[in-house]
Scaffold this motif. Structure first.
Motif, PDB file in Angstrom:
ATOM      1  N   UNK A 252      26.776  56.559 -15.161  1.00  0.00           N
ATOM      2  CA  UNK A 252      27.595  56.619 -13.960  1.00  0.00           C
ATOM      3  C   UNK A 252      27.268  55.501 -12.963  1.00  0.00           C
ATOM      4  N   UNK A 253      26.121  54.863 -13.130  1.00  0.00           N
ATOM      5  CA  UNK A 253      25.656  53.877 -12.144  1.00  0.00           C
ATOM      6  C   UNK A 253      26.472  52.591 -12.236  1.00  0.00           C
ATOM      7  N   UNK A 254      27.044  52.159 -11.116  1.00  0.00           N
ATOM      8  CA  UNK A 254      27.801  50.912 -11.056  1.00  0.00           C
ATOM      9  C   UNK A 254      26.965  49.748 -10.548  1.00  0.00           C
ATOM     10  N   UNK A 255      26.091  50.015  -9.579  1.00  0.00           N
ATOM     11  CA  UNK A 255      25.321  48.932  -8.971  1.00  0.00           C
ATOM     12  C   UNK A 255      24.077  49.511  -8.314  1.00  0.00           C
ATOM     13  N   UNK A 256      22.972  48.770  -8.409  1.00  0.00           N
ATOM     14  CA  UNK A 256      21.725  49.146  -7.747  1.00  0.00           C
ATOM     15  C   UNK A 256      21.116  47.890  -7.125  1.00  0.00           C
ATOM     16  N   UNK A 257      20.661  48.007  -5.887  1.00  0.00           N
ATOM     17  CA  UNK A 257      19.964  46.915  -5.217  1.00  0.00           C
ATOM     18  C   UNK A 257      18.649  47.441  -4.672  1.00  0.00           C
ATOM     19  N   UNK A 258      17.648  46.570  -4.593  1.00  0.00           N
ATOM     20  CA  UNK A 258      16.300  47.005  -4.212  1.00  0.00           C
ATOM     21  C   UNK A 258      15.711  46.063  -3.182  1.00  0.00           C
ATOM     22  N   UNK A 259      15.143  46.645  -2.115  1.00  0.00           N
ATOM     23  CA  UNK A 259      14.587  45.822  -1.048  1.00  0.00           C
ATOM     24  C   UNK A 259      13.231  46.366  -0.605  1.00  0.00           C
ATOM     25  N   UNK A 260      12.300  45.440  -0.348  1.00  0.00           N
ATOM     26  CA  UNK A 260      10.974  45.776   0.161  1.00  0.00           C
ATOM     27  C   UNK A 260      10.733  44.995   1.448  1.00  0.00           C
ATOM     28  N   UNK A 261       9.635  45.308   2.121  1.00  0.00           N
ATOM     29  CA  UNK A 261       9.301  44.625   3.367  1.00  0.00           C
ATOM     30  C   UNK A 261       8.962  43.160   3.114  1.00  0.00           C
ATOM     31  N   UNK A 262       9.263  42.326   4.102  1.00  0.00           N
ATOM     32  CA  UNK A 262       8.891  40.914   4.027  1.00  0.00           C
ATOM     33  C   UNK A 262       7.364  40.797   4.071  1.00  0.00           C
ATOM     34  N   UNK A 263       6.800  39.677   3.590  1.00  0.00           N
ATOM     35  CA  UNK A 263       5.347  39.490   3.674  1.00  0.00           C
ATOM     36  C   UNK A 263       4.815  39.616   5.097  1.00  0.00           C
ATOM     37  N   UNK A 264       5.599  39.164   6.085  1.00  0.00           N
ATOM     38  CA  UNK A 264       5.150  39.243   7.476  1.00  0.00           C
ATOM     39  C   UNK A 264       4.973  40.694   7.911  1.00  0.00           C
ATOM     40  N   UNK A 265       5.897  41.558   7.521  1.00  0.00           N
ATOM     41  CA  UNK A 265       5.789  42.977   7.876  1.00  0.00           C
ATOM     42  C   UNK A 265       4.598  43.610   7.169  1.00  0.00           C
ATOM     43  N   UNK A 266       4.382  43.244   5.912  1.00  0.00           N
ATOM     44  CA  UNK A 266       3.249  43.793   5.168  1.00  0.00           C
ATOM     45  C   UNK A 266       1.927  43.421   5.825  1.00  0.00           C
ATOM     46  N   UNK A 267       1.849  42.199   6.370  1.00  0.00           N
ATOM     47  CA  UNK A 267       0.637  41.787   7.085  1.00  0.00           C
ATOM     48  C   UNK A 267       0.434  42.652   8.322  1.00  0.00           C
ATOM     49  N   UNK A 268       1.518  42.892   9.071  1.00  0.00           N
ATOM     50  CA  UNK A 268       1.404  43.718  10.270  1.00  0.00           C
ATOM     51  C   UNK A 268       1.009  45.151   9.921  1.00  0.00           C
ATOM     52  N   UNK A 269       1.554  45.680   8.823  1.00  0.00           N
ATOM     53  CA  UNK A 269       1.183  47.022   8.405  1.00  0.00           C
ATOM     54  C   UNK A 269      -0.283  47.094   8.028  1.00  0.00           C
ATOM     55  N   UNK A 270      -0.771  46.050   7.347  1.00  0.00           N
ATOM     56  CA  UNK A 270      -2.180  46.023   6.965  1.00  0.00           C
ATOM     57  C   UNK A 270      -3.088  45.985   8.188  1.00  0.00           C
TER      58      UNK A 270
END
Length: 340
Positions: A252-270
């Motif tokens: 049934x799946x027509x389309x899937x897209x995937x997004x993660x945080x930018x490296x800058x956000x990952x640094x701030x989270x760390x």
């Protein structure tokens, strides 16, 4: 040479020359590029080899063309102005009635609840995508048409967010095509059709759910009587909290897209102690070959699908190689829809 140890996101795009495009048949000349991507762990001083498959774009039918996950703060927090856009990437009219929009969740794709090995069987499942939230478009079958080369906007709240929060660079979604609707506490625009909650509750304020930063989004054919398998295998051992996911069948799946945080956000989270490492692979390559590190929540910019150009009649063809890392880029919000 001289790379630091760590996980790297690799992506490749091979654009065809004019001469190469001329050698294609007339029906294939919209394929102007090949693209692919993957992640690889580099451990110097040894040599790391990685093969990347380059895939020709597929025209497909209904695709997710843009998301706007912007949620500013501090000092001013505002999380109601998100939207998702779908686009008819085919040459014939599509009817949205009953089609399903779905989202996974952050626990599936990161180690936020522990080891990635616990979620690997679900992430790599090629028979379907395990989703947390599922919505369906309204309609009885042929009520909501989307013409070739046009887009429809689905807002969390169909209102003028630029007026509601003028200090945070929001956009006007009062003329969105559809909106989420939670409870009577939600703001309901009577002129905008509401999505049906198939498997989706409401957040704390009784409203819809903002777009998240480390998940996959998808669109699927109407499920009808098709059963949704469910699992509670995502469990945080420390306090027993569990997350129920539902399997959307691959057929049934027509389309899937995937997004993660930018490296800058990952640094701030760390820096704040909120370590958030992504799991690899993000999903089965059947659905998406490479996650795009494009979510920052900070800048009021959309994550939009790249264009392959236009047909002779002016219809835009969007890139779809099932590699979010190469298929998407930053852009001004709503350039294909409400601002046209």
């Amino acid at each position: 040479d001289d790379l630091l140890e760590g996980r790297y996101a690799l992506s490749v795009e091979r654009v065809l020359t004019v001469d190469e495009i001329d050698r294609l048949s007339a029906s294939e000349r919209w394929s102007t590029a090949f693209a692919g991507g993957r992640e690889v762990v580099v451990s110097p001083p040894g040599v790391t080899n990685a093969a990347i498959s380059l895939v020709a774009p597929r025209r497909g039918s209904l695709v997710i063309s843009e998301i706007f996950p912007y949620r500013p703060g501090p000092p001013i927090f505002y999380s109601f102005g998100n939207y998702l856009e779908v686009y008819n990437n085919s040459d014939s009219t599509v009817y949205l009635d009953g089609m399903v929009l779905f989202r996974t969740n952050v626990q599936l794709h990161t180690d936020i609840w522990g080891s990635c090995s616990r979620t690997a069987p679900l992430r790599t499942d090629s028979t379907g995508v395990w989703a947390k939230l599922l919505y369906a478009f309204p309609g009885a079958g042929r009520d909501f048409a989307i013409a070739p080369g046009t887009a429809k906007v689905i807002a969390m709240d169909a209102m003028n967010h630029a007026a509601a929060s003028p200090m945070t660079a929001q956009v006007d979604l009062s003329k969105a095509d559809f909106e989420e609707y939670g409870t009577d506490a939600d703001i309901d625009n009577p002129f905008v059709p509401n999505l049906t909650r198939v498997r989706a509750g409401t957040q704390g304020l009784g409203r819809g759910w903002p777009l998240e930063g480390a998940i996959s989004y998808g669109v699927a054919l109407p499920l009808g009587s098709t059963p949704l398998d469910s699992t509670e295998s995502l469990t945080r051992a420390s306090d027993g909290l569990s997350t129920v996911l539902y399997r959307v069948p691959a057929s049934h799946v027509l389309d899937v897209v995937s997004f993660a945080y930018t490296p800058e956000v990952l640094v701030r989270l760390a820096e704040t102690g909120s370590v958030l490492n992504s799991c690899a692979p993000w999903l089965s390559g059947m659905f998406d070959r490479s996650v795009g590190y494009l979510v920052d929540f900070i800048e009021p910019r959309a994550i939009t699908r790249r264009s392959l150009g236009r047909t002779s009649d002016g219809r835009e063809i969007l890139q779809r190689t099932q590699s979010s890392a190469r298929d998407f880029e930053f852009a001004i919000p709503l350039r294909r829809s409400l601002q046209r």
